[in-house]
Design a protein around this motif. Structure first.
Motif, short mmCIF file in Angstrom:
data_model
loop_
_atom_site.label_atom_id
_atom_site.label_comp_id
_atom_site.label_asym_id
_atom_site.label_seq_id
_atom_site.Cartn_x
_atom_site.Cartn_y
_atom_site.Cartn_z
N LYS A 91 5.12 1.15 -2.58
CA LYS A 91 5.41 0.11 -3.71
C LYS A 91 6.97 0.20 -3.92
N SER A 92 7.82 1.55 -3.95
CA SER A 92 9.03 1.37 -4.18
C SER A 92 9.98 0.89 -3.05
N GLY A 93 9.45 0.59 -1.78
CA GLY A 93 10.14 0.11 -0.91
C GLY A 93 10.93 1.25 -0.09
N ASP A 94 10.95 2.19 -0.23
CA ASP A 94 11.49 3.35 0.43
C ASP A 94 11.02 3.76 1.92
N HIS A 95 9.77 3.37 2.03
CA HIS A 95 9.05 3.57 3.32
C HIS A 95 8.18 2.57 3.76
N LEU A 96 8.25 2.33 5.21
CA LEU A 96 7.14 1.39 5.76
C LEU A 96 6.31 2.16 6.54
N CYS A 97 4.93 2.01 6.64
CA CYS A 97 4.06 2.69 7.36
C CYS A 97 3.45 1.64 8.25
N VAL A 98 3.60 1.94 9.64
CA VAL A 98 2.80 1.00 10.48
C VAL A 98 1.65 1.62 11.24
N LYS A 99 0.42 1.43 10.88
CA LYS A 99 -0.65 1.94 11.51
C LYS A 99 -1.10 1.22 12.94
N VAL A 100 -0.75 2.24 13.95
CA VAL A 100 -1.09 1.75 15.15
C VAL A 100 -2.32 2.13 15.89
N ASP A 101 -3.03 1.31 16.20
CA ASP A 101 -4.45 1.64 16.92
C ASP A 101 -3.94 1.40 18.51
#
Length: 704
Positions: A405-415
């Motif tokens: 929500k703060s925009g500090d991090h992006l998580c990409v969940k990769v299958d």
């Protein structure tokens, strides 16, 4: 009818005339011409209606013609090459009937050209899309319809400006924030959708702020900052706001089912599965962008090509841009013009999905693997289109993008596929595993960390305020929840809670606290966890067949509900505090939906908030006293009832006292002028007499 009249009205021959004519001229050819006195009174519209519909009007040839200024000025030796280039560019928008590039006396182009399209809609689309197109750094097109020249050259000399629309005061749209006790509001739909209420989260019972029958036909939606309540109707939507929820604006869109607000609450997007065809272009539009303040339509879009569900249009954090996914492209539009940014889309071959950063104008997207190319996750800055980071991935089955929500991090969940091998010229895989690619967006060069999981991942959630994330992994009955914390140098596993009954994660809006919920088929099991020390605050609670969990915007309270739309029995909602202590149960017939009213961001600085938290013990004393007072008080309904009973008794007492005073003289006359009202019952002048009356006699027969 005579043969010679050609089947038309007018002069007719009698049968005798026809026979005589045939006998006299039997040796000659038949004459089919009309006589000299024949009158033709049939119009062409009666004879050829279908053909005349296609008759061109005098203005058709001009309305489908566009004029393009600022084309390159070249000689005759480059004219053919220039013509091919321009035709290739303009033919993307329709069939070009004719084109004309005027030349001067020396054979050089004059810097403008005329193009005629097959239809008006094609001409309008070409003028809209290519106006402002940059051919090179010296030539920027200025494209207009030819008919517009006549429109602006014939402006009346005595032109008067239109009168401005009078201002309509919508009232204070933030009036609910003035509540002295800082109580939050919620919208509740019950009675199977017939009744909608806005209620105040007061103790010990909720207080009704506004209640209306048939306020909405389906459901309601709050705007992101809580200024508007959106209701749905068969002919469109309406926005309500202010202290008494007056209608602020309405938008006509038949069959509307979904809406989405811009983060700044300036625009709203509506979707209807019944597209409306535009009269000028014939394009069927299902998605429409509206201006909330004016109520005007900004732009419409058809639902075609690849989509990733709702919202169809995704907004940047500041509301200055929105984007949509197209075939091999991401189209970014700028506000308030709703025009394509730089007149061209962001070309990304085979792009699958994208998301905006919550606090910056950055787009993240992913592309699956190709024949000779790995899968790719990219971060693009808008409007510069600068690539901030690219991550290549291999053996990818699917990706999900999760922004903090703060925009500090992006998580990409990769299958990912575990292993692949070639059997009978076919690629086969021996299993799946999962990666979390963590992008540290606000750090230099955007470094990336990886967290790997060998089990099936069913849910992921970021802590809204903080640096932790959690995900559910495993299969029943061995379902676990793992918590990680992002540090300055590495990502650390905090704890794994094993053997849990949950399928959803709900973080508190203020961070730190999280609910592990087993919704629907897991019987509504709820666990309240404090992520600061990874302790379960209460024993697992249960709200049987719970379908919805909603935190209030402050993170102090949370509601769990069984919706009539998801389950037909035990409908209603329960309220809890953030520690998992149940506050109230509210069963409701036909309960459908509960939504907390959002709050705008705090006006306090980070330093001020930190100072308040540091001195929280001093403030908490005042709050504890207020809480005790609210608990000791009876409900508002009981207090009102008691007050009414007391007021009614006082009125009755005054009326009776007045009657007694009027009858005092009569009593004294009957009692030998003795004022019995002033006598004491124990004095000698007052004698008490007891009189008994027989009321009834009961006989009971006792048998042998």
């Amino acid at each position: 009818m005579a043969v010679g009249d050609g089947g038309r009205k007018g002069h007719k021959k009698s049968e005798s005339d026809y026979i005589e004519s045939k006998e006299d001229h039997s040796d000659l050819e038949e004459n089919f011409s009309d006589p000299e006195d024949f009158i033709d009174d049939i119009t062409d519209e009666e004879l050829l209606p279908d053909i005349l519909k296609q008759k061109p009007s005098p203005s058709d040839s001009f309305e489908s013609v566009i004029v393009c200024d600022n084309i390159p000025k070249t000689g005759s030796e480059k004219l053919e090459k220039l013509t091919k280039l321009l035709k290739k560019l303009f033919s993307k928008f329709g069939n070009i009937v004719t084109e004309h590039i005027p030349l001067d006396s020396s054979g050089q182009t004059k810097g403008y050209m005329f193009l005629e399209y097959g239809s008006l809609s094609e001409a309008k689309e070409a003028a809209r899309a290519l106006n402002g197109h940059r051919l090179d750094k010296h030539h920027v097109f200025d494209v207009n319809l030819f008919s517009e020249f006549d429109k602006y050259t014939t402006v009346e000399a005595n032109w008067t400006a239109p009168e401005p629309t009078p201002y309509k005061d919508p009232g204070n749209l933030q009036s609910w924030l003035l509540n002295k006790e800082c109580l939050d509001q919620m919208s509740i739909i019950y009675n199977g959708g017939e009744t909608t209420s806005v209620m105040l989260n007061s103790a010990p019972e909720l207080t009704t702020v506004e209640e209306r029958k048939h306020w909405t036909e389906t459901y309601v939606r709050w705007s992101p900052l809580g200024s508007y309540l959106c209701t749905f109707h068969s002919k469109g939507i309406a926005l309500w706001g202010g202290e008494h929820f007056k209608q602020i604006q309405r938008f006509s869109h038949t069959g509307v089912q979904l809406v989405d607000f811009s983060p700044c609450e300036r625009y709203i997007v509506t979707f209807s599965p019944m597209p409306v065809s535009r009269s000028d272009t014939g394009v069927a539009e299902s998605v429409i962008v509206w201006d909330i303040q004016t109520g005007n339509k900004k732009r419409g879009f058809p639902v075609d090509g690849p989509t990733t569900g709702w919202p169809f249009l995704k907004w940047s954090s500041d509301g200055n841009y929105f984007a949509r996914l197209q075939m091999d492209a991401i189209s970014v539009y700028e506000l308030p013009s709703c025009g394509l940014l730089d007149k061209k889309s962001l070309k990304v071959t085979n792009v699958r999905d994208f998301e905006w950063s919550p606090d910056q104008s950055i787009i993240s997207y992913w592309v699956p693997e190709g024949e000779a190319c790995p899968a790719r996750v990219s971060l693009i800055e808008i409007p510069s289109r600068k690539e901030l980071r690219i991550r290549n991935l291999f053996s990818v089955a699917d990706c999900k993008l999760h922004w903090q929500k703060s925009g500090d991090h992006l998580c990409v969940k990769v299958d990912r596929y575990a292993k692949k091998k070639l059997e009978n010229n076919e690629i086969k895989y021996s299993g799946m595993y999962y990666n979390f690619e963590i992008f540290h967006v606000k750090k230099k060069q955007v470094p990336i960390d990886t967290v790997e999981c060998k089990e099936v991942v069913s849910a992921f959630a970021w802590e809204p305020v903080g640096s932790k994330f959690a995900y559910i992994h495993g299969e029943a009955p061995r379902i676990s929840v793992s918590f990680y914390k992002i540090g300055d140098e590495k990502i650390t596993l905090l704890k794994t809670l094993e053997k849990r009954q949950c399928n959803s994660l709900f973080w508190c809006p203020a961070g730190q606290f999280i609910i592990l919920a087993g919704l629907r088929n897991l019987n509504g099991v709820l666990e309240f966890v404090d992520s600061s020390d990874m302790t379960v605050m209460t024993s697992p609670q249960e709200h049987f067949m719970c379908t919805d969990v909603e935190w209030d915007p402050t993170g102090r309270y949370v509601s769990t509900a069984v919706s009539f739309w998801g389950h037909k029995m035990d409908n209603g909602f329960w309220l809890w505090n953030f520690q998992g202590r149940q506050i109230s149960k509210n069963p409701m017939d036909g309960f459908c939906q509960l939504l907390w009213r959002p709050r705008p961001p705090s006006l306090l600085s980070a330093k001020q908030i930190k100072e308040i938290r540091k001195n929280m013990k001093e403030y908490s004393r005042t709050f504890e006293v207020q809480d005790l007072r609210s608990k000791s008080k009876a409900s508002k309904d009981v207090l009102d009832k008691r007050k009414k009973m007391k007021d009614d008794f006082n009125v009755y007492r005054q009326r009776v006292a007045k009657v007694i005073e009027q009858q005092k003289s009569q009593r004294m006359e009957l009692r030998n002028d003795i004022d019995t009202d002033e006598l004491d019952s124990h004095t000698d002048n007052f004698e008490e007499e007891v009189i008994e009356f027989l009321v009834k006699v009961d006989e009971t027969v006792i048998g042998e």
